[in-house]
Design an enzyme around this catalytic site. Sequence first.
Site, PDB file in Angstrom:
ATOM      1  N   SER A 162       0.854  -1.189   0.000  1.00  0.00           N
ATOM      2  CA  SER A 162       0.000   0.000   0.000  1.00  0.00           C
ATOM      3  C   SER A 162       0.889   1.238   0.000  1.00  0.00           C
ATOM      4  O   SER A 162       1.687   1.402  -0.913  1.00  0.00           O
ATOM      5  CB  SER A 162      -0.950  -0.025   1.204  1.00  0.00           C
ATOM      6  N   THR A 163       0.795   2.083   1.022  1.00  0.00           N
ATOM      7  CA  THR A 163       1.548   3.337   1.049  1.00  0.00           C
ATOM      8  C   THR A 163       3.043   3.076   0.911  1.00  0.00           C
ATOM      9  O   THR A 163       3.629   2.330   1.687  1.00  0.00           O
ATOM     10  CB  THR A 163       1.290   4.081   2.367  1.00  0.00           C
ATOM     11  N   HIS A 188      -2.631  -0.942  -3.450  1.00  0.00           N
ATOM     12  CA  HIS A 188      -3.797  -0.079  -3.276  1.00  0.00           C
ATOM     13  C   HIS A 188      -3.667   1.159  -4.159  1.00  0.00           C
ATOM     14  O   HIS A 188      -2.876   2.058  -3.862  1.00  0.00           O
ATOM     15  CB  HIS A 188      -3.940   0.349  -1.812  1.00  0.00           C
ATOM     16  N   MET A 281       0.081   1.156   5.114  1.00  0.00           N
ATOM     17  CA  MET A 281      -0.668   1.453   6.330  1.00  0.00           C
ATOM     18  C   MET A 281      -1.784   0.435   6.506  1.00  0.00           C
ATOM     19  O   MET A 281      -2.380  -0.021   5.536  1.00  0.00           O
ATOM     20  CB  MET A 281      -1.272   2.859   6.237  1.00  0.00           C
ATOM     21  N   ASP A 284      -4.232  -4.882   5.883  1.00  0.00           N
ATOM     22  CA  ASP A 284      -4.659  -5.683   4.736  1.00  0.00           C
ATOM     23  C   ASP A 284      -3.543  -6.652   4.350  1.00  0.00           C
ATOM     24  O   ASP A 284      -2.394  -6.263   4.190  1.00  0.00           O
ATOM     25  CB  ASP A 284      -4.991  -4.765   3.555  1.00  0.00           C
TER      26      ASP A 284
END
Length: 348
Positions: A162-163, A188, A281, A284
Amino acid sequence: MPIKVLVVDDSALIRSLLSEIINQEDDLVLIGTAPDAYVAKDLVNRYSPDVITLDIEMPKVDGLVFLEKLMKARPTPVVMISTLTEQGADATLRALELGAVDFIAKPKLGVAEGIEQYRQLIVQKIRTAAKANVKRIRQSTPRLAASVNLSGTEKIIAVGASTGGTEAIKEFLMGLPANSPAVVITQHMPPGFTTSYAKRLDGLCRLNVVEAKGGERILPGNAYLAPGNFHLEIEKSGADYKTRLSAGELVSGHKPSVDVMFKSLVDCAAKNTIAVIMTGMGKDGAEGMLLLHQQGAVTFAQDEESCVVFGMPKEAIKLGGVDIVLSLEKLSGAVIECLEAHYVSSRL
């Protein structure tokens, strides 16, 4: 201590909207707004913001030029404000390459429900960015494996992030050889951005990288990226594996979701899977990785020092689903070594 935020945008309307959003939060404080890079530079030097929201398209000096200079002189967490166009996506990916932590699309003004969703999202991204591990940009040369000593089509490398993940995934893939087992990826990202991201990766890596369309036979030498707003799942089809796209509900707060991808592999390919969870973050992917681990997959996590945000790997480690924790620069080489050590008897 409140998070000090600087808003940089040439649109007075966007500056006003972001200022109002920030001022509504007790843990955020607006230290100033800037219509261009020159004003922004002065405010950065004067107030040392914790997070900057930065428009890509600005007069005089565009956001990318300002960002590049900022990250060399005074590395600061930056959330880019991007347009939902192909050109905007390409510029955003370049911004992430230069060191921006995250991005968010420009809001659609005039829709009350949309503005409320935007408010929640931008506040979350600012809070995440404030905790990010921002480093001076390093020019790294990936450690390239010439090839992998492995035959067969059934091995799968599954990657979730993600991030901070766009650059982490890029570095990981650039370390894999052209004959690597197939890679399936959930990062993401919203629709449109995944299209540009897949094209960007395809031009940099020796693997053939595509945005998954659904129904593709999963083959060595190829990487399949989950498209924005669709879950990517893997299913058995005779002797082969194929991609499947699902437009279901958010899972673990996301669509695409790493948990959905990992859990689909539990059902059909756990013992043939090497799973890698990277910077991001939230949590998930943690549950899915634990299930893969329990069913015989080999599982890797990116370490805290090399993560932009040590959230997803931390949660997976906490659950006990991770076999090996390594720095980003060592991950691809370790995965290849693992494949050669564990799966040398693969069938064709």
